[in-house]
Write an enzyme that holds these catalytic residues in place. Structure first.
Site, short mmCIF file in Angstrom:
data_model
loop_
_atom_site.label_atom_id
_atom_site.label_comp_id
_atom_site.label_asym_id
_atom_site.label_seq_id
_atom_site.Cartn_x
_atom_site.Cartn_y
_atom_site.Cartn_z
N ASP A 536 0.74 -1.26 0.00
CA ASP A 536 0.00 0.00 0.00
C ASP A 536 0.78 1.32 0.00
OD1 ASP A 536 -1.60 -2.19 0.50
OD2 ASP A 536 -3.06 -1.07 1.66
N GLU A 733 -1.87 -8.42 12.66
CA GLU A 733 -1.58 -8.16 11.25
C GLU A 733 -0.10 -7.81 11.03
OE1 GLU A 733 -3.81 -4.83 9.86
OE2 GLU A 733 -3.59 -5.36 7.75
#
Ligand SMILES: *[C@@H]1O[C@H](CO)[C@@H](O)[C@H](O)[C@H]1NC(C)=O
Length: 851
Positions: A536, A733
Site C-alpha cells: 500500500d 496483522e
C-alpha cells in the site's frame, strides 16, 4: 420425538464406524469432505454452511440474558474488532474433521467453547456449545443462546421446507431435547436439526422458536433480524413456517452445555459422540502437528506447541465459502492505460464517470486474512496461506488454488480482492468495493507450484493428510491436475506481462544493455499509494511517472517464470519451458541492470527524472529485498553480500522483532498512515528466514553468515508473535519494530500464521541459542515437583563445582581447543581477524552485523 430418542442409542454403531474409517486412514476420495458442511462462515464467531451457492446458513449467537433489552444490546454474532473479547479462536481445528474453539467474552463474563465435529462423510455434524462463567463474574449470570437457520433463496426452488418446534423431552438420563426441526430441501433431502442440553442445565423460561422473514439479499443479517424480533416483542410461532429464518432460543443461568445437531433423516446421530469424536480428533491433530510443523529445540515448552496449534487451527478455521455478485468497472476507459504524466488524476476522473457493472454471481473457497476485519478472499494473501496449508493438506490446498483460478476472466485477470455478495460488501467501504480489470496483485499462487511439484515427485517429504496426488497406484491424477492448472497459470502470467508492462518505447531512456520489454510497472498507483503491489503506502517515486519501473513487479514475474519453468519441464512442454527459461534469464539480467543502484548498494525502483533521465528511487525496505526473498539471487551472486548487509543492519532493516518494512533511515519511516513504513510483517520475514536457511544449506560464500542471520531472525520473529499472542490472546496483522507489540487488525491468522513454516527449521551449527521458555501456561507445582527441583538444583550446583575445578585444571587444554577452532575457522573463511564472537556468540546483534 420418538425417532430421535431411538436413534440416540445408535451412537455406538456410528462411533465404531467412525473409528474404523479413522483407523484406516482417510475417507474415500469420492467427495472430499471439505465439500460438505463446515464452519465456512468465518466472519461469524461460529457459522456453518455448505460450500454450495444455495445453502442453509446457520450460526450461533449469544447475549446477556437478563431481559430483551440486554439481549438487544449485547448480542454476539459476527466477529468484531472490539467487542470486549479477551481472545477467541480455534485451539485445534482440521477442515476434514472439526475442532475446538474458545471464546473469552470478557464483557459478558463468559467463556464459551464450541466443539464442532462432523461425520466422516461430512453429511452430519454437531456443535457442542459450553458456557462457563468467568472468574470475574459478579453473582450468577444469565446467558441467552440462539442458533439461527436461514434458507438462502427460499423462493428459487419449490419444495423447500423447514419446521421447528419447541419439544422439551428427556432424551436420556443426562440429556434433554429443547427444540427440534425437520426439513426437506431438494439438494439435502430430508433432514433433522435439533437442540438438546445437559439435564443439569438451568434453563430460565422455556426454549422458544422465533421466525423472521428477510428479503433475499438480507438473509445473512441474522443479528438485526433477531434483535427486531426480540425488541418488537414478536411472539414465537410454533408449528408454522412463516419466514425464511428460524431462531432457536434458550436462556441459561450459570454454566451450561447445549448441542446443536444436523443430520440427514434416518442416518445415525452424532450428538453423544461429540466428546469421543473430539478426543480422537485431538490425538490425531497433535500427532500430525508434531510431524508436519515440528518445533525446533530453540523453543522449549508446551506453550509453543499450543501456539503453533493455535496458528494453524485459526488459519484453517479461516477457510470460508463465498458466493455472490461483485462490482467491476469494465469500462476500459482509455485513461486506464496510464500513459500521461498525470495519469492518476485522469484515472480518478474516469473512475468517477464509469458505470459499475454488477457481475453474475461467482463462488470461491478461500482462506481469509482476519475473521473480524478481512473476512473475504485476497489474492496475494492466499499464496501465503497456502504455503502452510500445502504441508498439512495438499489436496485441500490444490482445491483452493483451483477455486481461485476459476475466477480468472478470459483475459487472464483475477480480481485481487473478492468481495462476493452483500454480506461481504457490508464490511467494505463503497469506494473500495469496485475491482478494476487493469489492476494486478503479486502472483503469490505461483510460489506454490514448485512445492506441489516437489511433493508429487517426492523430492521433498509430505507428511500431511493422505493425498490423492501422491497415490502411487494413480500417477495419472497428479499429472492430470497439473496439466489442468498449467494453462491457467500461464494465462495469468501472460496477462500480467501484458498489462503491467513497463514502457520500453524510445520515449524513455533505459540503461544500456537492458533487455527490452523485461521491466514492469504496477498500474493503479497514486502519489501515496500502490495498493496493487500489496505494499500500500510503501514509498515509491514521487510524483508517479508513466516511465516508472517497479522492482518488486519484476521480481514477482521472475518468481513466476521460475515456477512455471519447473512445471512446464515436469509436464514435458519443451517450447513452453524454453519460453520461461528465456524470460527468467532476461529478468535476472534486468534486475541487475535496471534496478541495482551502485550508490545505495541496493536494488531500487526506477523512474524518469524531471530532466528526462533514468533515475533510481531508493527507499530501502522490503521492496529492496524482493529479488532475494523470491529466490532470484544465486548463492554466488555478486550483490548478495550487500543485500545481506542491508537486511542485517540495525540502522536499516534489522530490528529485534524481525525485518522492518522500511529502513530506519528512510525519510518516510513511520510517517503517514505508517502501514508498510516500518512495521514488521511476518509473511516477508518468513520468506527471509526460508531464503537464509536455503543459503545456509546450499553453501556458497555467505553460508555461515546466512545460517547465523537465519537462526537469529527466526528466533526474533517467532518470539515476537509468540509473546504478543501469550499476552493479548491474539495474532496480529503486523508488529511494531520498536516494541514487538501487535498492530493493525487482530485475530489476523492469515499470513501471520505462516510462521509455522519456520518453527521447525534447523540451522546447522547455530541451533544453540534458546528462545524464552513458553510461559502461556504456568506449570502447576506440587510437593513432589518441588522436591525434585530442589534435588536437581543440588546436583546442578555439585556439577558446576566439579566443572569449575576441571576447567581450572585444564585451562591450557581449553585454550588449545580455542586456538584449534580459530585456525579451522580462519581456514574456512580465508580471513585472519576471526573473533571469538563470530564462532561462538550469536547473541550480540549490535556489534556483529555492521559489516
Ligand atoms: C509508452 O509511452 C508512450 C508515450 O506516452 C505511449 O504512446 C505508449 O502507448 C506507451 N506504451 C506503453 C506500453 O505503455
Amino acid at each position: 420425538m420418538f425417532s430421535i430418542y431411538c436413534l440416540a442409542h445408535l451412537w455406538v454403531v456410528f462411533l465404531v464406524a467412525f473409528i474404523v474409517v479413522a483407523a484406516s486412514g482417510e475417507q474415500s476420495p469420492a467427495k472430499p469432505n471439505w465439500r460438505t458442511w463446515a464452519p465456512y462462515r468465518p466472519n461469524l464467531y461460529f457459522g456453518v454452511r455448505l460450500p454450495v451457492p444455495d445453502s442453509l446458513l446457520m450460526g450461533l449467537m449469544w447475549a446477556r440474558g437478563d431481559d430483551d433489552e440486554s439481549i438487544a444490546h449485547s448480542l454476539r454474532d459476527t466477529c468484531e474488532q472490539d467487542e470486549g473479547m479477551a481472545g477467541y479462536g480455534w485451539t485445534k481445528y482440521d477442515v476434514r474433521t472439526g475442532g475446538t474453539q474458545l471464546i473469552h467474552d470478557q464483557e459478558l463474563h463468559l467463556d464459551l467453547q464450541t466443539d464442532f465435529a462432523k461425520s466422516p462423510d461430512g453429511d452430519a455434524w454437531a456443535v457442542r456449545v459450553s458456557g462457563t462463567p468467568r472468574n470475574d463474574v459478579p453473582g450468577t449470570i444469565k446467558t441467552m443462546v440462539a442458533f439461527h437457520l436461514a434458507q438462502e433463496d427460499l423462493n428459487a426452488e419449490e419444495g423447500k421446507e423447514l419446521k421447528c418446534k419447541e419439544a422439551p423431552e428427556a432424551l436420556s438420563a443426562d440429556q434433554s431435547a429443547y427444540i427440534t426441526c425437520e426439513g426437506e430441501f431438494p439438494y439435502l433431502g430430508r433432514f433433522e436439526f435439533w437442540a438438546s442440553g445437559r439435564a443439569t442445565n438451568k434453563l430460565t423460561g422455556e426454549p422458544v422458536v422465533r421466525q423472521a422473514s428477510m428479503p433475499k439479499d438480507e438473509i445473512w443479517r441474522a443479528k438485526s433480524a433477531f434483535v427486531d424480533q426480540v425488541t418488537s416483542g414478536g411472539d414465537s410461532v410454533p408449528n408454522e413456517r412463516l419466514g425464511n429464518m428460524q431462531f432457536l432460543q434458550m436462556t441459561f443461568e450459570g454454566p451450561f452445555q447445549v448441542d446443536f445437531i444436523y443430520k440427514p433423516k434416518g442416518s445415525p446421530p452424532v450428538s453423544e459422540t461429540v466428546t469421543t469424536l473430539l478426543g480422537l480428533l485431538e490425538s490425531q491433530f497433535d500427532d500430525r502437528l508434531r510431524t508436519v510443523f515440528p518445533i525446533s529445540t530453540a523453543f522449549e515448552g508446551e506453550a509453543y506447541t499450543k501456539f503453533t496449534a493455535s496458528l494453524l487451527s485459526n488459519l484453517l478455521g479461516g477457510l470460508g465459502y463465498f458466493y455472490g455478485d461483485s462490482k467491476v468497472d469494465d469500462s476500459s476507459a482509455p485513461e486506464y492505460a496510464e500513459v500521461d504524466t498525470d495519469f492518476w488524476t485522469k484515472s480518478e476522473q474516469a473512475m468517477s464517470r464509469a458505470e459499475i457493472t454488477t457481475t453474475s454471481p461467482t463462488q470461491l473457497l478461500s482462506f481469509t486474512p482476519s475473521r473480524p476485519f478481512f473476512p473475504r478472499g485476497f489474492l496475494w494473501d492466499e499464496g501465503f496461506h497456502l504455503l502452510s496449508v500445502i504441508e498439512w493438506d495438499l489436496d485441500l490446498a490444490v482445491s483452493v488454488v483451483q477455486s481461485w483460478l476459476e475466477l480468472m476472466d478470459d483475459d487472464g485477470w483475477i480480481a485481487r480482492e473478492q468481495i462476493l455478495g452483500p454480506e461481504a460488501r457490508s464490511k467494505v467501504p463503497e469506494k473500495f468495493q469496485v475491482q478494476y480489470p487493469h489492476y494486478a496483485n503479486p502472483p503469490t499462487l505461483s510460489l506454490l507450484l514448485p512445492i506441489i511439484l516437489s511433493k508429487v515427485t517426492k523430492a521433498s517429504p509430505y507428511l500431511g493428510h493422505t493425498s490423492q496426488y501422491l497415490d502411487p497406484s494413480d500417477e495419472a491424477t497428479d499429472l492430470k491436475s497439473l496439466q489442468e492448472l498449467y494453462p491457467l497459470f500461464d494465462k495469468h502470467y501472460e496477462w500480467f506481462r501484458r498489462t503491467q508492462a513497463g514502457n520500453f518505447s524510445s520515449k524513455y531512456p533505459r540503461p544500456e544493455h537492458a533487455v527490452s520489454e523485461e521491466g514492469y510497472r504496477w498500474r493503479g498507483r497514486t502519489p501515496t499509494h500502490t495498493l496493487t503491489s500489496g505494499l500500500d503506502d510503501y514509498p515509491r517515486a514521487d510524483p508517479p511517472h508513466p516511465g516508472e519501473l517497479h522492482l518488486d513487479a519484476l521480481a514477482w514475474m521472475g518468481a513466476s517464470a521460475k515456477s512455471l519453468l519447473q512445471l512446464a519441464q515436469h509436464l514435458g512442454l519443451e517450447s513452453e519451458a524454453a519460453k520461461y527459461s528465456k524470460h527468467l534469464g532476461d529478468i535476472k539480467r534486468n534486475l541487475d541492470i535496471l534496478h541495482w543502484d551502485k550508490r545505495s548498494a541496493a536494488y531500487c525502483d526506477a523512474t524518469i527524472s524531471s530532466r528526462g533521465k533514468y533515475k533510481r528511487v531508493c527507499h530501502l525496505g522490503y521492496v529492496s529485498l524482493m529479488p532475494f526473498l523470491l529466490g532470484l539471487l544465486e548463492p554466488e551472486h555478486p550483490h548478495l553480500p550487500a543485500v545481506l548487509d542491508l537486511l542485517s543492519d540495525p540502522n536499516k532493516l534489522w530490528s529485534p522483532h524481525g525485518l522492518r518494512s522500511l529502513g530506519l533511515a528512510d525519510e518516510f519511516y513511520g510517517k503517514g498512515e505508517d502501514y508498510w513504513r516500518g512495521a514488521v510483517w511476518m509473511n516477508m520475514n518468513v520468506l527471509a528466514v526460508q531464503q537464509l536457511h536455503a543459503l545456509a544449506v546450499t553453501g556458497g560464500p555467505e553460508k555461515i553468515r546466512a545460517a547465523r542471520l537465519g537462526a537469529e531472525l527466526r528466533r526474533n520473529v517467532v518470539q515476537t508473535v509468540y509473546n504478543s499472542w501469550a499476552t493479548t490472546g491474539f495474532v496480529w496483522e503486523q508488529y511494531s519494530d520498536k516494541t514487538g507489540e501487535g498492530k493493525g487488525s487482530r485475530a489476523f491468522t492469515g499470513w501471520t500464521a505462516c510462521i509455522v513454516l519456520i518453527t521447525g527449521l534447523e540451522f546447522p551449527g547455530f541451533e544453540g541459542e534458546k528462545g524464552n521458555q513458553g510461559t502461556a501456561t504456568p506449570a502447576k507445582t506440587n510437593v513432589t515437583t518441588t522436591i525434585v527441583l530442589v534435588l536437581a538444583a543440588f546436583v546442578l550446583v555439585l556439577a558446576l563445582v566439579v566443572l569449575a575445578l576441571a576447567a581450572t585444571l585444564h585451562k591450557h587444554r581449553v585454550m588449545a581447543i580455542w586456538e584449534h577452532l580459530k585456525a579451522r575457522f580462519q581456514k574456512a573463511t580465508g580471513r585472519d581477524n576471526v573473533t571469538y564472537e563470530e564462532i561462538i556468540d550469536l547473541d550480540d546483534r549490535d556489534t556483529s552485523h555492521n559489516n
